[in-house]
Motif scaffolding. Structure first.
Motif, mmCIF file in Angstrom:
data_model
loop_
_atom_site.group_PDB
_atom_site.id
_atom_site.type_symbol
_atom_site.label_atom_id
_atom_site.label_comp_id
_atom_site.label_asym_id
_atom_site.label_seq_id
_atom_site.Cartn_x
_atom_site.Cartn_y
_atom_site.Cartn_z
ATOM 1 N N GLU A 14 7.888 11.329 -9.240
ATOM 2 C CA GLU A 14 8.270 9.927 -9.059
ATOM 3 C C GLU A 14 7.315 9.270 -8.064
ATOM 4 O O GLU A 14 6.846 9.915 -7.126
ATOM 5 C CB GLU A 14 9.704 9.825 -8.528
ATOM 6 N N LYS A 15 7.102 7.979 -8.241
ATOM 7 C CA LYS A 15 6.243 7.245 -7.316
ATOM 8 C C LYS A 15 6.962 7.011 -5.990
ATOM 9 O O LYS A 15 8.163 6.762 -5.972
ATOM 10 C CB LYS A 15 5.879 5.881 -7.914
ATOM 11 N N ILE A 16 6.189 7.054 -4.911
ATOM 12 C CA ILE A 16 6.739 6.690 -3.603
ATOM 13 C C ILE A 16 6.357 5.228 -3.378
ATOM 14 O O ILE A 16 5.165 4.883 -3.400
ATOM 15 C CB ILE A 16 6.188 7.611 -2.495
ATOM 16 N N MET A 17 7.361 4.398 -3.219
ATOM 17 C CA MET A 17 7.125 2.959 -3.166
ATOM 18 C C MET A 17 6.326 2.563 -1.917
ATOM 19 O O MET A 17 6.542 3.114 -0.837
ATOM 20 C CB MET A 17 8.459 2.208 -3.216
ATOM 21 N N LYS B 28 -5.681 12.999 -3.939
ATOM 22 C CA LYS B 28 -5.407 11.692 -4.577
ATOM 23 C C LYS B 28 -5.449 10.601 -3.504
ATOM 24 O O LYS B 28 -4.854 10.777 -2.438
ATOM 25 C CB LYS B 28 -4.011 11.686 -5.202
ATOM 26 N N PHE C 201 6.778 -12.635 -0.167
ATOM 27 C CA PHE C 201 5.441 -12.375 -0.733
ATOM 28 C C PHE C 201 4.976 -13.625 -1.507
ATOM 29 O O PHE C 201 3.843 -14.097 -1.364
ATOM 30 C CB PHE C 201 5.553 -11.161 -1.679
ATOM 31 N N PRO D 245 8.767 -4.255 -9.809
ATOM 32 C CA PRO D 245 8.679 -3.257 -8.717
ATOM 33 C C PRO D 245 7.321 -2.571 -8.584
ATOM 34 O O PRO D 245 7.045 -1.990 -7.535
ATOM 35 C CB PRO D 245 9.775 -2.250 -9.059
ATOM 36 N N LEU D 246 6.476 -2.643 -9.605
ATOM 37 C CA LEU D 246 5.136 -2.068 -9.418
ATOM 38 C C LEU D 246 4.207 -3.056 -8.712
ATOM 39 O O LEU D 246 3.083 -2.715 -8.349
ATOM 40 C CB LEU D 246 4.525 -1.663 -10.768
ATOM 41 N N HIS D 247 4.677 -4.290 -8.534
ATOM 42 C CA HIS D 247 3.856 -5.329 -7.887
ATOM 43 C C HIS D 247 4.625 -5.789 -6.635
ATOM 44 O O HIS D 247 4.940 -4.960 -5.783
ATOM 45 C CB HIS D 247 3.621 -6.431 -8.925
ATOM 46 N N LEU E 43 -0.459 14.373 -0.738
ATOM 47 C CA LEU E 43 -1.201 13.780 -1.856
ATOM 48 C C LEU E 43 -2.689 13.617 -1.572
ATOM 49 O O LEU E 43 -3.523 13.895 -2.431
ATOM 50 C CB LEU E 43 -0.582 12.429 -2.248
ATOM 51 N N PHE F 153 3.076 2.895 -1.749
ATOM 52 C CA PHE F 153 1.857 3.731 -1.672
ATOM 53 C C PHE F 153 1.052 3.594 -2.964
ATOM 54 O O PHE F 153 1.611 3.420 -4.039
ATOM 55 C CB PHE F 153 2.228 5.209 -1.484
HETATM 56 N N1 CMC Z 1 3.457 7.833 -5.267
HETATM 57 C C1 CMC Z 1 3.123 9.029 -5.792
HETATM 58 N N2 CMC Z 1 2.103 9.200 -6.642
HETATM 59 C C2 CMC Z 1 1.388 8.110 -6.955
HETATM 60 C C3 CMC Z 1 1.667 6.849 -6.431
HETATM 61 C C4 CMC Z 1 2.752 6.732 -5.560
HETATM 62 N N3 CMC Z 1 3.092 5.545 -5.028
HETATM 63 N N4 CMC Z 1 0.801 5.953 -6.918
HETATM 64 C C5 CMC Z 1 -0.017 6.641 -7.738
HETATM 65 N N5 CMC Z 1 0.345 7.930 -7.759
HETATM 66 C C6 CMC Z 1 -0.292 9.007 -8.525
HETATM 67 C C7 CMC Z 1 0.238 8.982 -9.952
HETATM 68 O O1 CMC Z 1 1.367 9.766 -10.100
HETATM 69 C C8 CMC Z 1 -0.948 9.488 -10.714
HETATM 70 O O2 CMC Z 1 -0.998 10.875 -10.601
HETATM 71 P P1 CMC Z 1 -1.565 11.785 -11.826
HETATM 72 O O3 CMC Z 1 -3.006 11.381 -11.983
HETATM 73 O O4 CMC Z 1 -1.378 13.184 -11.343
HETATM 74 O O5 CMC Z 1 -0.733 11.433 -13.020
HETATM 75 C C9 CMC Z 1 -2.145 8.922 -9.949
HETATM 76 O O6 CMC Z 1 -1.676 8.734 -8.608
HETATM 77 C C10 CMC Z 1 -2.611 7.577 -10.488
HETATM 78 O O7 CMC Z 1 -1.466 6.731 -10.592
HETATM 79 P P2 CMC Z 1 -1.405 5.463 -11.520
HETATM 80 O O8 CMC Z 1 0.019 5.011 -11.649
HETATM 81 O O9 CMC Z 1 -2.170 5.730 -12.772
HETATM 82 O O10 CMC Z 1 -2.214 4.428 -10.646
HETATM 83 P P3 CMC Z 1 -2.380 2.913 -10.987
HETATM 84 O O11 CMC Z 1 -3.679 2.496 -10.443
HETATM 85 O O12 CMC Z 1 -2.107 2.656 -12.422
HETATM 86 O O13 CMC Z 1 -1.147 2.239 -10.207
HETATM 87 C C11 CMC Z 1 0.202 1.341 -8.563
HETATM 88 C C12 CMC Z 1 -1.238 1.578 -9.016
HETATM 89 C C13 CMC Z 1 0.192 0.436 -7.341
HETATM 90 C C14 CMC Z 1 0.997 0.619 -9.665
HETATM 91 C C15 CMC Z 1 0.861 2.693 -8.223
HETATM 92 O O14 CMC Z 1 0.151 3.301 -7.161
HETATM 93 C C16 CMC Z 1 2.334 2.562 -7.900
HETATM 94 O O15 CMC Z 1 3.161 2.510 -8.818
HETATM 95 N N6 CMC Z 1 2.684 2.507 -6.580
HETATM 96 C C17 CMC Z 1 4.071 2.363 -6.201
HETATM 97 C C18 CMC Z 1 4.506 0.919 -6.344
HETATM 98 C C19 CMC Z 1 3.869 0.025 -5.311
HETATM 99 O O16 CMC Z 1 3.839 0.320 -4.135
HETATM 100 N N7 CMC Z 1 3.383 -1.145 -5.771
HETATM 101 C C20 CMC Z 1 2.727 -2.120 -4.920
HETATM 102 C C21 CMC Z 1 1.276 -2.191 -5.235
HETATM 103 S S1 CMC Z 1 0.259 -2.998 -4.018
HETATM 104 C C22 CMC Z 1 0.722 -4.638 -3.995
HETATM 105 C C23 CMC Z 1 0.819 -5.300 -5.275
HETATM 106 O O17 CMC Z 1 -0.050 -5.198 -6.135
HETATM 107 O O18 CMC Z 1 1.802 -6.013 -5.403
#
Ligand code: CMC
Length: 355
Positions: A238-241, A295, A323, A204-206, A289, A243
């Motif tokens: 919680e993360k918003i999917m 952010k 995908f 779900p993170l990808h 955000l 984004f």
């Molecule tokens: N909603 C709310 N806050 C968020 C989100 C989100 N979707 N994404 C990042 N943040 C915040 C997070 O809480 C953190 O805040 P703080 O610094 O205060 O702790 C900050 O932004 C950095 O987050 P992170 O998880 O360390 O960022 P990352 O670069 O490790 O993760 C990500 C990137 C895509 C995994 C993450 O943004 C996420 O989990 N998004 C939701 C799942 C999603 O949509 N995934 C698809 C990704 S794009 C296509 C793909 O690769 O498949």
């Protein structure tokens, strides 16, 4: 070189495959983009015709594969069936362990061609319908829709599906492509590398985020509920999917194109409901955000693609495998590059702290 396969400027929101901008790529057929990724340059008219003919001729599946799909669990995500079936068919590919460039290209074409058929066949069986044979006269996107829906798709739907496959086709060293490359770096076969990619994409993170976006849209249900929903998620940390992105610190260029496509579909159907709901979520996320907390959390590739599936009545169970249908060309391009290097990928454990 892998840096040539894809270029991302995460600050400016630029994405190129093989030095061609994504805005130009979405105007091409998927087959041309697949050719570009795998062969390194855009095809001429004759080359594209030949490549498409080879792909379209390899779309069919035989009775044994139909039987394997029939044995799958129909209550789970199509990714599970896809992974199982790719493992099964690999055993019967005469080129399985032919690692010559020609042997690898034959496998690549079979894999790219057959993945949509497996997904569509699984979907129809899971819904108690007879599977349909592929139609070699249709494009990658139109044929997939035809196989799942059972009728010739509306031209706009077919165009959107084709563009979806292109927007999903490649994204540098994302988690699933990295997995595929690691497998290829051991000089394992192409099927194994693709299965590694599939297993990683489903999280779900990808790629799994698309299905989660669809669930979220159902939960929010209408634009008026967006504010409460997003504020609740933020309060719960919680993360918003759909984004945020590890690389983009601005609007994901694929997300922007998906947004336009979602709007076009909504307008064509005279029903703005899901688009308006998604846009309301986006507006609150950006206000809370980006503007208030600084952010860089913008819609990524998975957000408005989820909206598109709502309009096309494609269930969440298929979202990640769609995908995968697009991404397989990118995985294969990276595997070919990795095979040329003949060098195993073996990071050290301390590097995990930098991930
Ligand atoms: N909603 C709310 N806050 C968020 C989100 C989100 N979707 N994404 C990042 N943040 C915040 C997070 O809480 C953190 O805040 P703080 O610094 O205060 O702790 C900050 O932004 C950095 O987050 P992170 O998880 O360390 O960022 P990352 O670069 O490790 O993760 C990500 C990137 C895509 C995994 C993450 O943004 C996420 O989990 N998004 C939701 C799942 C999603 O949509 N995934 C698809 C990704 S794009 C296509 C793909 O690769 O498949």
């Amino acid at each position: 070189m892998s840096k040539n396969i894809c270029f991302i400027d995460g600050l400016e929101g630029v994405l190129k495959y093989r030095e061609v901008d994504i805005k130009e790529l979405v105007e091409l057929p998927y087959d041309a983009v697949s050719y570009l990724l795998i062969r390194g340059e855009l095809p001429g008219e004759q080359e594209l015709a030949e490549y498409s003919a080879r792909l379209h001729a390899e779309r069919g599946i035989n009775r044994e594969v139909l039987d394997i799909i029939r044995m799958c669990n129909f209550n789970i995500d199509a990714m599970e069936a896809l992974r199982t079936v790719i493992c099964f068919i690999s055993q019967f590919d005469p080129d399985l362990n032919d690692s010559s460039p020609e042997g690898n290209m034959r496998k690549a074409i079979r894999l790219i061609a057959i993945v949509p058929t497996i997904v569509a066949t699984y979907y129809r069986m899971a819904n108690g319908k007879e599977p349909l044979p592929p139609d070699p006269s249709l494009s990658h996107g139109a044929n997939f829709l035809h196989m799942i829906k059972g009728s010739k798709p509306d031209p706009l739907d077919a165009e959107v599906m084709e563009k979806d496959f292109i927007l999903s086709a490649e994204h540098e060293l994302n988690a699933s492509t990295f997995s595929s490359r690691v497998t290829a770096s051991t000089m394992s076969d192409l099927y194994s590398a693709v299965v590694s990619g599939l297993c990683t994409l489903k999280g779900p993170l990808h790629g799994g985020a698309r299905a989660e976006v669809m669930t979220m849209l159902n939960e929010v249900a209408s634009p008026e509920n967006a504010e409460k929903f997003v504020l609740g998620k933020i309060a719960q940390k919680e993360k918003i999917m759909g984004f945020g992105h590890r690389v983009y610190k601005t609007y994901d260029p694929r997300g922007a194109i998906f947004k336009q496509l979602a709007k076009k579909l909504a307008e064509s159907r005279g029903d703005m409901h899901w688009y308006a709901t998604a846009e309301a979520i986006e507006n609150v996320v950006i206000r809370e955000l980006v503007e208030k907390r600084g952010k860089p959390i913008y819609p990524n590739v998975d957000f408005y693609s989820g909206v598109i599936y709502k309009y096309m009545e494609i269930p969440p169970q298929l979202a990640t495998s769609i995908f995968a249908i697009g991404r397989i060309s990118g995985w294969i391009a990276h595997c070919f590059d990795q095979y040329d290097r003949k060098k195993i990928i073996r990071p050290r454990a301390f590097m995990l702290d930098e991930c």
